[in-house]
Scaffold this motif. Structure first.
Motif, short mmCIF file in Angstrom:
data_model
loop_
_atom_site.label_atom_id
_atom_site.label_comp_id
_atom_site.label_asym_id
_atom_site.label_seq_id
_atom_site.Cartn_x
_atom_site.Cartn_y
_atom_site.Cartn_z
N UNK A 136 13.50 -6.28 -7.34
CA UNK A 136 12.03 -6.27 -7.48
C UNK A 136 11.39 -5.36 -6.43
N UNK A 143 12.09 4.21 -13.99
CA UNK A 143 12.55 3.17 -13.10
C UNK A 143 14.06 2.99 -13.14
N UNK A 147 0.83 -1.21 0.00
CA UNK A 147 0.00 0.00 0.00
C UNK A 147 0.86 1.25 0.00
N UNK A 190 3.78 1.55 -1.09
CA UNK A 190 4.56 1.68 -2.32
C UNK A 190 3.67 2.15 -3.47
N UNK A 191 2.41 2.40 -3.19
CA UNK A 191 1.51 2.91 -4.22
C UNK A 191 0.76 1.83 -4.96
N UNK A 221 -6.88 7.53 -1.16
CA UNK A 221 -6.30 6.21 -0.89
C UNK A 221 -4.77 6.32 -0.85
N UNK A 222 -4.11 5.38 -0.14
CA UNK A 222 -2.65 5.41 -0.06
C UNK A 222 -1.98 5.45 -1.44
N UNK A 223 -2.50 4.68 -2.39
CA UNK A 223 -1.87 4.61 -3.72
C UNK A 223 -1.85 5.99 -4.38
N UNK A 274 7.99 3.20 -16.67
CA UNK A 274 9.13 2.29 -16.77
C UNK A 274 10.43 3.05 -17.03
N UNK A 294 13.49 1.98 -1.48
CA UNK A 294 12.19 1.78 -2.15
C UNK A 294 11.36 3.06 -2.09
N UNK A 311 11.90 -1.87 -7.71
CA UNK A 311 11.05 -1.57 -8.86
C UNK A 311 9.62 -1.30 -8.43
N UNK A 312 9.15 -2.04 -7.43
CA UNK A 312 7.78 -1.80 -6.96
C UNK A 312 7.67 -0.44 -6.29
N UNK A 313 8.79 0.08 -5.79
CA UNK A 313 8.77 1.45 -5.26
C UNK A 313 8.40 2.45 -6.34
N UNK A 336 0.72 8.23 -2.67
CA UNK A 336 2.07 7.89 -3.14
C UNK A 336 2.32 8.53 -4.49
N UNK A 388 5.76 7.24 2.70
CA UNK A 388 5.91 6.88 4.11
C UNK A 388 6.69 5.57 4.19
N UNK A 403 6.33 1.82 -8.72
CA UNK A 403 5.11 1.26 -9.32
C UNK A 403 4.24 2.34 -9.96
N UNK A 404 4.18 3.52 -9.34
CA UNK A 404 3.33 4.60 -9.85
C UNK A 404 4.03 5.45 -10.90
#
Lengths: 290, 237
Positions: free
Chosen positions: B99, B113, A182, A184-185, B73-75, B110, B150, B102-104, B78, B84, B106-107
């Motif tokens: 990985x 990244x 969550x 991490x977005x 929402x958190x997403x 590419x 991340x 990379x998920x850090x 971010x 956070x 995510x928003x």
């Protein structure tokens, strides 16, 4: 009794049946691994998929293998929608609520099917249903050989999705560390729904592989899901590899028990094994120890 | 103070019927380091969880870069650049370091990244060496570095670090605070939520002291540092 002429075909047939069990278990274990709930609607959704495959042939004349190409995305969307708009919102973030909602969903789906189609058992009569493949040591039913190949391909695709795509990485991340995901977005509600969709899509494929040689009635899914649940426990809750290998193993056990104890007692072996696994290795063959 | 990045007014939050935070007013300026100090149970983690959207505020407003975010929402938060890094680190143990990083992002696209990863690896060469290793096998300190890395992958404007020095050896704590200044020098604002008062007051420009779910003191870090009475009364030093 242990002559290879009897034993080898029994093992091979067991592997072929077990592959489809494995696919049903794959969907169940994937949902368990990420959402941490047993999806009680899994059996009812499999039944619904089998009816869909049945009527795709009966009404539209679509071959089940062709119908799979349409039903798989359709059931992915169905699973996605169910989780996103029904199960998720109704659960209010409580795991035990999710459990109850899926149970309720199972009751609704099964009874809706019963109401619409009656309790009759139906079968398709396909030209190739009784075709066999001669592999030298045994004659194997063609639809089951096709099923085996398709399951391996589906498992490979699923593995590639989980290993290589962003969505797959997000699914694995959410499975182990929801808060981290969550923050991490990652939209966890979306990932849950995609996972539920993938699990449900597995059922659509399994249904299309089963329908050429199997019958369908409103309760048929439960028989498979009971076996699938054994496989999930055997392979390790949440383990995709475990589901596939566990499925093959259970198929062989069922086939050999059927051979030695009689066809009607074939499934006894599965449940004896289930109890043994729970006693001796509760985390399953591929599961992480708690 | 320069332009206000984060502005919290009259915030209250809690779990169920129990209110943990009340009457919270806090500001972080663009590029500023602000400390929130307080003992265990003062409500620090609740504050962080409310800012990042994991926990819903029951009252009050949170504005970030001009947007009201208290209902988001958190997403989404971010994506706005407010990141956070939680106290528990929450790295993905089953994924490799690469990985995880990379998920850090995510928003982000590419294309971003690669660039972000190169930047993070430049700051944390140890993560680069172990990029193919599963995060679950890292030591606590390395997991902390990964969690911060991340967070940086998300291109933050504001980075909230929750107890980053917790469980680190004194040498690693030194490294960490040097790193915090380095991140800040690149233009990232930081909200440090810490029990480690002394070092926090050295790097922060301003500090808030949280006690029993509300701020009991707020001022320039240098002033608090210089006033033994304040330190004794509020920080037990």
């Amino acid at each position: 009794m242990l002559s290879p002429i009897i034993l080898v075909p029994a093992v091979l047939n067991g592997l072929l049946t077990g592959a489809v069990y494995g696919l049903v278990a794959l969907g169940l274990t994937l949902i368990y691994g990420v959402l941490h709930i047993i999806n009680f609607a899994h059996g009812a959704l499999l039944t619904a998929a089998m009816f869909a495959a049945f009527f795709a042939h009966r009404l539209l004349g679509l071959d089940p293998y062709l119908a799979a190409l349409g039903l798989t995305p359709l059931f992915f969307a169905l699973g996605y929608g169910l989780q996103r708009f029904v199960i998720g919102p109704a659960a209010h973030g409580e795991d035990r609520n999710i459990l109850l909602v899926t149970l309720a969903l199972a009751v609704v789906i099964e009874n809706a099917l019963l109401y619409v189609f009656g309790a009759d058992t139906r079968t398709l009569n396909l030209a190739y249903a009784f075709d066999v493949v001669d592999v030298g040591v045994a004659f194997l039913a063609l639809p089951r050989v096709i099923g085996f190949g398709v399951v391996l391909a589906v498992a490979l695709v699923l593995w590639l999705i989980l290993a290589l795509t962003d969505t797959g990485k997000a699914i694995r991340a959410v499975a182990k560390e929801k808060l981290g995901a969550e923050l991490s977005g990652i939209d966890v509600a979306h990932v849950y729904a995609v996972t539920f969709g993938l699990g449900t899509a597995c059922l659509a494929i399994a249904a299309c592989l089963l329908i050429p040689t199997y019958y369908v009635n409103p309760h048929i899914g439960n028989a498979f899901v009971l076996v699938a649940f054994t496989i999930v426990v055997l392979g390790g809750m949440g383990s995709v590899t475990g589901a596939l290998i566990g499925g093959l193993f259970v198929g062989v056990v069922e086939s050999l028990c059927g051979l030695y104890l009689g066809e009607s007692l074939g499934q006894i072996g599965i449940f004896i094994m289930f109890i043994l696994v729970l006693l001796l290795r509760p985390s399953g063959l591929f599961g992480e120890r708690a | 103070m320069s332009e206000v990045l984060l502005a919290i007014n009259g915030l209250a939050a809690g779990y169920g019927a129990s209110e943990v935070l009340r009457d919270i007013d806090l500001e972080v300026g663009a590029g500023e380091i602000v400390a929130v100090l307080g003992s265990n149970g003062a409500g620090k983690s609740t504050l962080n969880r409310t800012i990042s959207g994991v926990l819903r505020a029951t009252r009050g407003s949170i504005r970030f870069a001009g947007h009201a975010i208290e209902r988001e929402k958190p997403a989404k938060i971010v994506a706005r650049g407010l990141i956070h890094v939680p106290e528990a680190r929450c790295v993905f143990p089953n994924l490799t370091i690469e990985e995880n990083l990379d998920l850090g992002s995510y928003r982000r696209g590419r294309a971003h990244r690669e660039r972000n990863r190169a930047r993070v690896f430049a700051i944390f060469p140890r993560l680069a060496e172990r990029r193919a290793q599963r995060a679950g096998t890292l030591s606590g300190g390395e997991q902390q570095m990964l969690a911060i890395g991340r967070g940086l992958m998300a291109e933050p404007q504001l980075l909230i670090l929750d107890e980053p020095s917790l469980g680190l050896s004194p040498r690693l704590v030194e490294e960490l605070f040097a790193l915090i200044q380095r991140i800040n020098a690149a233009g990232v604002a930081l909200l440090l939520v810490e029990q480690n008062v002394v070092q926090c007051l050295e790097v922060a420009r301003r500090a808030y002291v949280l006690e029993g779910g509300t701020f009991v003191l707020h001022g320039n870090a240098a002033d608090i540092r210089a006033d033994p009475n304040l330190k004794r009364a509020y920080l037990g030093l």
